[in-house]
Scaffold this motif. Sequence first.
Motif, PDB file in Angstrom:
ATOM      1  N   LYS B 112       0.846  -1.201   0.000  1.00  0.00           N
ATOM      2  CA  LYS B 112       0.000   0.000   0.000  1.00  0.00           C
ATOM      3  C   LYS B 112       0.880   1.248   0.000  1.00  0.00           C
ATOM      4  O   LYS B 112       0.600   2.213  -0.705  1.00  0.00           O
ATOM      5  N   GLN B 113       1.959   1.226   0.789  1.00  0.00           N
ATOM      6  CA  GLN B 113       2.882   2.367   0.789  1.00  0.00           C
ATOM      7  C   GLN B 113       3.470   2.588  -0.594  1.00  0.00           C
ATOM      8  O   GLN B 113       3.619   3.717  -1.053  1.00  0.00           O
ATOM      9  N   ALA B 114       3.825   1.490  -1.233  1.00  0.00           N
ATOM     10  CA  ALA B 114       4.432   1.602  -2.563  1.00  0.00           C
ATOM     11  C   ALA B 114       3.428   2.170  -3.562  1.00  0.00           C
ATOM     12  O   ALA B 114       3.781   2.989  -4.415  1.00  0.00           O
ATOM     13  N   ARG B 115       2.181   1.740  -3.460  1.00  0.00           N
ATOM     14  CA  ARG B 115       1.152   2.271  -4.367  1.00  0.00           C
ATOM     15  C   ARG B 115       0.918   3.750  -4.111  1.00  0.00           C
ATOM     16  O   ARG B 115       0.729   4.536  -5.043  1.00  0.00           O
ATOM     17  N   ARG B 116       0.912   4.124  -2.833  1.00  0.00           N
ATOM     18  CA  ARG B 116       0.712   5.540  -2.508  1.00  0.00           C
ATOM     19  C   ARG B 116       1.875   6.384  -3.028  1.00  0.00           C
ATOM     20  O   ARG B 116       1.676   7.466  -3.563  1.00  0.00           O
ATOM     21  N   ALA B 117       3.093   5.863  -2.867  1.00  0.00           N
ATOM     22  CA  ALA B 117       4.268   6.589  -3.356  1.00  0.00           C
ATOM     23  C   ALA B 117       4.168   6.775  -4.863  1.00  0.00           C
ATOM     24  O   ALA B 117       4.423   7.859  -5.394  1.00  0.00           O
ATOM     25  N   ASP B 118       3.761   5.720  -5.540  1.00  0.00           N
ATOM     26  CA  ASP B 118       3.570   5.782  -6.986  1.00  0.00           C
ATOM     27  C   ASP B 118       2.593   6.876  -7.369  1.00  0.00           C
ATOM     28  O   ASP B 118       2.849   7.690  -8.255  1.00  0.00           O
ATOM     29  N   ALA B 119       1.472   6.883  -6.679  1.00  0.00           N
ATOM     30  CA  ALA B 119       0.422   7.858  -6.992  1.00  0.00           C
ATOM     31  C   ALA B 119       0.919   9.277  -6.743  1.00  0.00           C
ATOM     32  O   ALA B 119       0.517  10.217  -7.428  1.00  0.00           O
ATOM     33  N   ALA B 120       1.806   9.431  -5.764  1.00  0.00           N
ATOM     34  CA  ALA B 120       2.304  10.758  -5.417  1.00  0.00           C
ATOM     35  C   ALA B 120       3.544  11.139  -6.223  1.00  0.00           C
ATOM     36  O   ALA B 120       4.115  12.207  -6.036  1.00  0.00           O
ATOM     37  N   GLY B 121       3.969  10.246  -7.115  1.00  0.00           N
ATOM     38  CA  GLY B 121       5.148  10.545  -7.922  1.00  0.00           C
ATOM     39  C   GLY B 121       6.453  10.457  -7.147  1.00  0.00           C
ATOM     40  O   GLY B 121       7.448  11.055  -7.528  1.00  0.00           O
ATOM     41  N   GLU B 122       6.446   9.708  -6.055  1.00  0.00           N
ATOM     42  CA  GLU B 122       7.674   9.547  -5.272  1.00  0.00           C
ATOM     43  C   GLU B 122       8.346   8.225  -5.620  1.00  0.00           C
ATOM     44  O   GLU B 122       7.694   7.230  -5.896  1.00  0.00           O
ATOM     45  N   LYS B 123       9.662   8.222  -5.550  1.00  0.00           N
ATOM     46  CA  LYS B 123      10.396   7.010  -5.890  1.00  0.00           C
ATOM     47  C   LYS B 123      10.636   6.181  -4.629  1.00  0.00           C
ATOM     48  O   LYS B 123      11.254   6.644  -3.677  1.00  0.00           O
ATOM     49  N   LEU B 124      10.160   4.939  -4.658  1.00  0.00           N
ATOM     50  CA  LEU B 124      10.304   4.041  -3.507  1.00  0.00           C
ATOM     51  C   LEU B 124      11.126   2.827  -3.902  1.00  0.00           C
ATOM     52  O   LEU B 124      10.992   2.311  -5.013  1.00  0.00           O
ATOM     53  N   GLY B 125      11.987   2.390  -3.004  1.00  0.00           N
ATOM     54  CA  GLY B 125      12.768   1.181  -3.250  1.00  0.00           C
ATOM     55  C   GLY B 125      12.611   0.200  -2.113  1.00  0.00           C
ATOM     56  O   GLY B 125      12.400   0.595  -0.965  1.00  0.00           O
ATOM     57  N   ILE B 126      12.693  -1.092  -2.445  1.00  0.00           N
ATOM     58  CA  ILE B 126      12.575  -2.128  -1.419  1.00  0.00           C
ATOM     59  C   ILE B 126      13.872  -2.927  -1.403  1.00  0.00           C
ATOM     60  O   ILE B 126      14.299  -3.463  -2.428  1.00  0.00           O
TER      61      ILE B 126
END
Lengths: 270, 270
Positions: B112-126
């Motif tokens: 869910k965090q990754a999807r939210r980051a995507d929607a906000a245009g933020e780059k997330l890495g795991i």
Amino acid sequence: MAGTDRTQVAAEAATRGPAIILVRPQLGENIGAAARAMLNFGLTEMRIVKPRGGWPSKSARAMASGADIVLDRARVFATFEEATADLQRVLATTARPRGMVKRVIAPAAAAKQARRADAAGEKLGILFGPERTGLTNDEVAIADAAITIPSNPSYASFNLAQAVLLIGYEWFRAGPMPKSPASAKAERAVATPATRAAILHLFHHLEDELDRGGFLKPPEKRPRMVRNIRNIFTRAHLTDQEVRTLRGVIVGLVGRPPIPKRPRSKVTSP
Amino acid sequence: MAGTDRTQVAAEAATRGPAIILVRPQLGENIGAAARAMLNFGLTEMRIVKPRGGWPSKSARAMASGADIVLDRARVFATFEEATADLQRVLATTARPRGMVKRVIAPAAAAKQARRADAAGEKLGILFGPERTGLTNDEVAIADAAITIPSNPSYASFNLAQAVLLIGYEWFRAGPMPKSPASAKAERAVATPATRAAILHLFHHLEDELDRGGFLKPPEKRPRMVRNIRNIFTRAHLTDQEVRTLRGVIVGLVGRPPIPKRPRSKVTSP
């Protein structure tokens, strides 16, 4: 504590959960990997229908390292019918629609069915077909529902152990969570949230030092600057220990102990 | 129909989703299997930090059959810091509690965090650690949260590709998040999350000053002290503006501008 958890899990695994039924698996390695995936989620009842490489299988054993309990208890059947004879509910994993009138459910829904069957004392089995071809239509036909793993439609192939892993994962998630292990408690113990008073002392310490260094200027900007800084630390949900650490950091940076507390009438107002 | 799906998935995969970061993976086979697991769920951005077997890897290629697109696009980094420099959010997979104050979340919450980051245009890495040892505490410390896969506490080891598979599965299941409303956009404008590189500069500035003040002593305690301090600020999800504020706070406290940067070969290791 950990010992108790282990015993509980073993006891639960011994008596509950769906049977994982590998139908004509081709590679011993995949049987071993499936055993590991099962044990990861507390499942221990494996049934194998006509393994191509025979049984017992050295390659299964080599791949199952640590999950031998699953292979030790595995039962091998000559026919699909015998392997499913005692089951009251059957779910079949399929990668593709079979053009038959069969309810298709996701792994999460399958897990809930399995938990319900458990609670009702019914025996449920989940079928996994051979690596290359999957289950035959006749095998799928005897199932109450088909399970399909939601995935990228242009790249949807899962290997046997991965499919078992995802089903096991959902089974585990659907159930009661195990008691938190002792380590989690220990982690909580070192993480007592700081009181608001301790946090305010930290803020005052920091702001006093910043005032002395002339940082919080001009005066009309001070309230906003203080608010911004406080916001950062408030958001971090500091623990007692962290408040002490940060006070040490301030002392370390300015090179002197905190200025003796002066009385404050309105402690929160910056 | 299938053609449409394929195109859509390819387009989506090309531009979205978290970066899957394999840190010092030991076996090429596992890199290849992770690539397959990623593509199963429409993820295509793989980053690899110092693969033990070198790069390109024949064994990775052999294992990735059909998922070559992921390996073709994979980027290899010499250091952990370079691989995470542009990220605005970082999640670290860990099998065990680390005795640090770090939020632990399940794969579903991570997705869910990754999807939210995507929607906000933020780059997330795991982050995924080496097969045998997992991530170091220092690597976990820079993450916003730790992901732990719920599993049988007495048999909780997952191989690298299985861990990637379960995270990818949850990512896929979480589906695209709704577009954030205009107000959220306005909020973002004043609150751009800081990049990992900016945060590391802040850490180095602070730690250099603390070293000069003799605070991070004795040397054997330094790594833990540094980790604890980093954890506090990581948890606050600092914005660009806040990083600048905190750097000003340090300057204000010590009464001098930052020491000119010295070259660092291993920036995270305290």
